[in-house]
Design a protein around this motif. Structure first.
Motif, PDB file in Angstrom:
ATOM      1  N   ARG A   1       0.818  -1.213   0.000  1.00 36.84           N
ATOM      2  CA  ARG A   1       0.000   0.000   0.000  1.00 36.84           C
ATOM      3  C   ARG A   1       0.855   1.267   0.000  1.00 36.84           C
ATOM      4  NH1 ARG A   1      -0.485  -1.966   5.223  1.00 36.84           N
ATOM      5  NH2 ARG A   1      -2.233  -3.254   4.558  1.00 36.84           N
TER       6      ARG A   1
ATOM      7  N   GLN B   1     -11.095   4.770   4.215  1.00 37.62           N
ATOM      8  CA  GLN B   1     -10.786   3.457   4.774  1.00 37.62           C
ATOM      9  C   GLN B   1     -12.047   2.634   5.012  1.00 37.62           C
ATOM     10  OE1 GLN B   1      -7.757   1.893   5.408  1.00 37.62           O
ATOM     11  NE2 GLN B   1      -6.855   3.593   4.259  1.00 37.62           N
TER      12      GLN B   1
ATOM     13  N   GLN C   1      -4.771   9.196  -0.580  1.00 39.25           N
ATOM     14  CA  GLN C   1      -5.611   8.568   0.437  1.00 39.25           C
ATOM     15  C   GLN C   1      -6.505   7.490  -0.172  1.00 39.25           C
ATOM     16  OE1 GLN C   1      -7.761  11.470   2.741  1.00 39.25           O
ATOM     17  NE2 GLN C   1      -5.958  12.111   3.860  1.00 39.25           N
TER      18      GLN C   1
ATOM     19  N   ALA D   1      -6.404   3.254   0.579  1.00 40.54           N
ATOM     20  CA  ALA D   1      -7.568   2.419   0.885  1.00 40.54           C
ATOM     21  C   ALA D   1      -7.797   1.367  -0.201  1.00 40.54           C
ATOM     22  CB  ALA D   1      -8.810   3.292   1.046  1.00 40.54           C
TER      23      ALA D   1
END
Length: 394
Positions: free
Chosen positions: A6, A108, A130, A134
């Motif tokens: 990630r 998230q 961001q 996620a």
């Protein structure tokens, strides 16, 4: 050591190299003008400082509920009712460690691997990152400068796929300062309702609009849109409280509750003292917002005129926030540079003016300049930029 996949997807900040170079020059004693600030250049008002001091003296220094103290959540609900005509209960509000953390937490709990979020460009630098953290996919729509950097409903609908889960609307916008009108929001909202797409409405610059029109939240346009919108906001820009790190989200309980659960395992709670400072901000009838906004209006008028007087630079006049986002492409070509990033780097080295290249915002012909500095500083920066452009004319 093998790191998580990630973090391997994250793009480095386009501003880091410029910031590092500016700091290096400052440490060597150079007079560097920094126009990259994303925060008001005012101290937090005294009545808010007093609220924090009272909280400390009264022992409010312990853990709080993960979603925020009840008094602050009620004050936020009161603010929504007063300013936006929106009714939210405490269960529909979460207080977070800054608006950035509200967005991070929302993505998230919202996104599964491969889910798409439509992001109009120019965009705030953290939106795509961001979403990628996620395991979602940012789908970028380029808002054209001729349309004041705002997407059209036709552009929006053309980008929708079966994987589209949400769209981000940031008005007033960072980095462009542009504001969506009520009619424009209605048109975008209709597309969202048609396709069942969640609206992430980032309204952090709500209090900084410089026209006769007041801020319009897309959630206030209809009960249907309210049910399909999560509003992101905070006190950072409106009350000069960037360092206090208090933001919030408001929306359907089925979204806010898991956000609160996630926060309980990540931050525990926003800082107790900062929450009481934010409570003082929202309970006060002080006109400090009005005073700050008027100062920004005066700076905008001066700086906008000075920038447009520089050869090769054109600028759409913003209606909010505290940024100018001029197109410098002609100046870059005229000055013999390959890219805007190269031009910005040379400007810093030669004239000691630090700008943020538009690369990190998804705009490759523009730069972002903050006018959250004094008028004298803006005038001096303009003179230096103009001199640099003229010195490099071929």
């Amino acid at each position: 050591m093998e790191l998580a996949n990630r973090v391997k997807t994250l793009s480095p900040s386009a501003t880091l190299a410029i910031t590092a170079k500016a700091n290096e020059l400052k440490s060597k004693g150079y007079d560097v003008i920094g126009l990259g600030a994303g925060e008001p250049d005012f101290n937090t008002p005294d009545y808010i400082l007093d609220g924090a001091a009272d909280a400390m003296r009264n022992g409010f220094t312990k853990y709080t509920p993960s979603g925020g103290i009840p008094e602050l959540k009620q004050a936020i609900a009161d603010k929504f009712q007063r300013d936006n005509g929106l009714a939210y209960t405490s269960d529909e509000i979460i207080v977070t460690t800054g608006a950035k953390h509200a967005l991070f937490t929302l993505f998230q709990v919202l996104l599964n691997k491969g889910d798409e979020v439509i992001v109009p460009a120019p965009y705030w630098v953290s939106y795509p990152e961001q979403i990628k953290l996620a395991e979602g996919k940012p789908v970028i729509i380029n808002a054209e400068e001729k349309n004041s950097f705002k997407i059209t409903p036709e552009q929006f609908e053309a980008a929708i796929t079966p994987q589209t889960k949400a769209v981000i609307i940031n008005s007033p916008n960072n980095p462009t300062g542009m504001v969506y009108s009520k009619d424009e929001l209605h048109a975008i909202g209709d597309v969202c309702l048609k396709h069942g797409i969640l609206i992430v409405s980032d309204e952090i610059y709500e209090q900084l609009i410089y026209t006769d029109d007041s801020h319009v939240s897309i959630a206030e346009l209809s009960s249907s849109l309210k049910k399909q919108t999560v509003i992101i906001n905070g006190v950072s820009k409106s009350h000069a409280m960037t360092g206090w790190r208090i933001g919030y989200a408001a929306g359907p309980t089925e979204v806010i509750k898991p956000m609160t659960n996630l926060a309980s395992h990540s931050t525990s709670n926003p800082t107790s003292i900062a929450q009481y400072a934010a409570l003082a901000a929202y309970r006060s009838s002080s006109d400090s917002n009005t005073e700050m906004r008027q100062i920004f209006v005066e700076r905008l008028e001066i700086f906008y005129g000075l920038l447009n007087d520089i050869p090769g630079i054109t600028c759409v006049k913003p209606k909010g926030a505290f940024y100018l986002f001029p197109n410098v492409y002609e100046a870059v070509k005229m000055n013999g540079f390959e890219t805007v990033d190269d031009w910005v780097k040379a400007l810093l080295e030669e004239e000691k003016v630090a700008l943020v290249p538009g690369t990190g915002f998804g705009a490759y012909e523009n730069v972002r300049l903050s006018y959250a500095v004094s008028t004298d500083t803006l005038k001096e920066a303009s003179q230096r930029i103009k001199r640099f452009v003229k010195n490099h004319q071929s």
